[in-house]
Design an enzyme around this catalytic site. Structure first.
Site, PDB file in Angstrom:
ATOM      1  N   LYS A  12       0.821  -1.220   0.000  1.00 40.94           N
ATOM      2  CA  LYS A  12       0.000   0.000   0.000  1.00 40.94           C
ATOM      3  C   LYS A  12       0.860   1.278   0.000  1.00 40.94           C
ATOM      4  CE  LYS A  12      -4.070  -1.968   2.399  1.00 40.94           C
ATOM      5  NZ  LYS A  12      -4.933  -1.802   3.605  1.00 40.94           N
ATOM      6  N   TYR A  52     -12.597  -1.835  -3.507  1.00 45.51           N
ATOM      7  CA  TYR A  52     -13.047  -2.006  -2.119  1.00 45.51           C
ATOM      8  C   TYR A  52     -14.578  -1.960  -1.986  1.00 45.51           C
ATOM      9  CZ  TYR A  52      -8.586  -1.989   0.495  1.00 45.51           C
ATOM     10  OH  TYR A  52      -7.377  -2.311   1.065  1.00 45.51           O
ATOM     11  N   ASN A 115      -1.791   0.277   6.985  1.00 44.90           N
ATOM     12  CA  ASN A 115      -1.273  -1.003   7.498  1.00 44.90           C
ATOM     13  C   ASN A 115      -0.443  -1.756   6.459  1.00 44.90           C
ATOM     14  OD1 ASN A 115      -3.358  -1.808   5.870  1.00 44.90           O
ATOM     15  ND2 ASN A 115      -4.572  -2.776   7.483  1.00 44.90           N
ATOM     16  N   HIS A 118      -2.168  -5.337   1.623  1.00 45.46           N
ATOM     17  CA  HIS A 118      -3.486  -5.954   1.429  1.00 45.46           C
ATOM     18  C   HIS A 118      -3.259  -7.396   1.014  1.00 45.46           C
ATOM     19  CE1 HIS A 118      -7.520  -6.806  -0.122  1.00 45.46           C
ATOM     20  NE2 HIS A 118      -6.888  -7.415  -1.118  1.00 45.46           N
ATOM     21  N   GLU A 129      -9.872 -10.493  -7.393  1.00 42.03           N
ATOM     22  CA  GLU A 129      -8.907  -9.388  -7.238  1.00 42.03           C
ATOM     23  C   GLU A 129      -7.765  -9.487  -8.251  1.00 42.03           C
ATOM     24  OE1 GLU A 129      -9.790  -8.610  -2.475  1.00 42.03           O
ATOM     25  OE2 GLU A 129      -7.788  -9.285  -3.087  1.00 42.03           O
TER      26      GLU A 129
END
Ligand code: CDP
Ligand code: MG
Length: 136
Positions: A12, A52, A115, A118, A129
């Site tokens: 990310k 998302y 964080n 993913h 995905e």
């Protein structure tokens, strides 16, 4: 025994921004994952919203999509036996504060939103995905 799977991994923006992508890729390689495909891209906000979509009713949805589209990300197809679960274990809990010692989120995660990584949460979502990013 033989359950070779693929899963989608994203490094990310918070981690790419700190130049951690090579270090995190090495963690995957050292844990038996093969990187089948990879690309560094920057999403538009509407693309992050599509990715998302399962979270569209959550209070954090808008910030999450703003964030995922805020800078470059590294998207990878990872392959290993039981890749989906294995990657989730290696990533650690969503909130880095709750993540176990030795996990990627414990080591690099800044906060629940930043964080660092993913990972697909099921084999089925992994396929969806992977197609999202790599089907032409
Ligand atoms: O990424 P993971 O599958 O562990 O968690 P999720 O429940 O699918 O949530 C997707 C992402 O939304 C998380 O990785 C967090 O970055 C973000 N999130 C957040 O900002 N605040 C929350 N309370 C929960 C998730
Ligand atoms: Mg998830």
């Amino acid at each position: 025994m033989n359950n070779l799977e693929q899963t989608l991994s994203i490094i990310k923006p918070d981690a790419v921004e700190r130049n951690l992508d090579q270090e995190i890729k090495n963690i995957f390689l050292n844990n038996g994952f093969k990187i089948i495909k990879e690309k560094k891209i920057k999403l538009e906000k509407n693309e992050a919203e599509k990715f998302y979509k399962v979270h569209e009713t959550k209070p954090f949805y808008n910030d999450l999509c703003e964030y995922l589209s805020s800078g470059p990300i590294l998207v990878m197809i990872l392959e290993k036996e039981n890749a989906v679960l294995s990657n989730r274990e290696l990533m650690g809990a969503t909130n880095p504060k709750d993540a176990k010692e030795g996990t990627i989120r414990k080591k690099y995660g800044i906060s629940i939103d930043k964080n660092s990584v993913h990972g697909s949460d099921s084999k089925e979502n992994g396929k969806i995905e992977i197609d999202f990013f790599f089907k032409n």
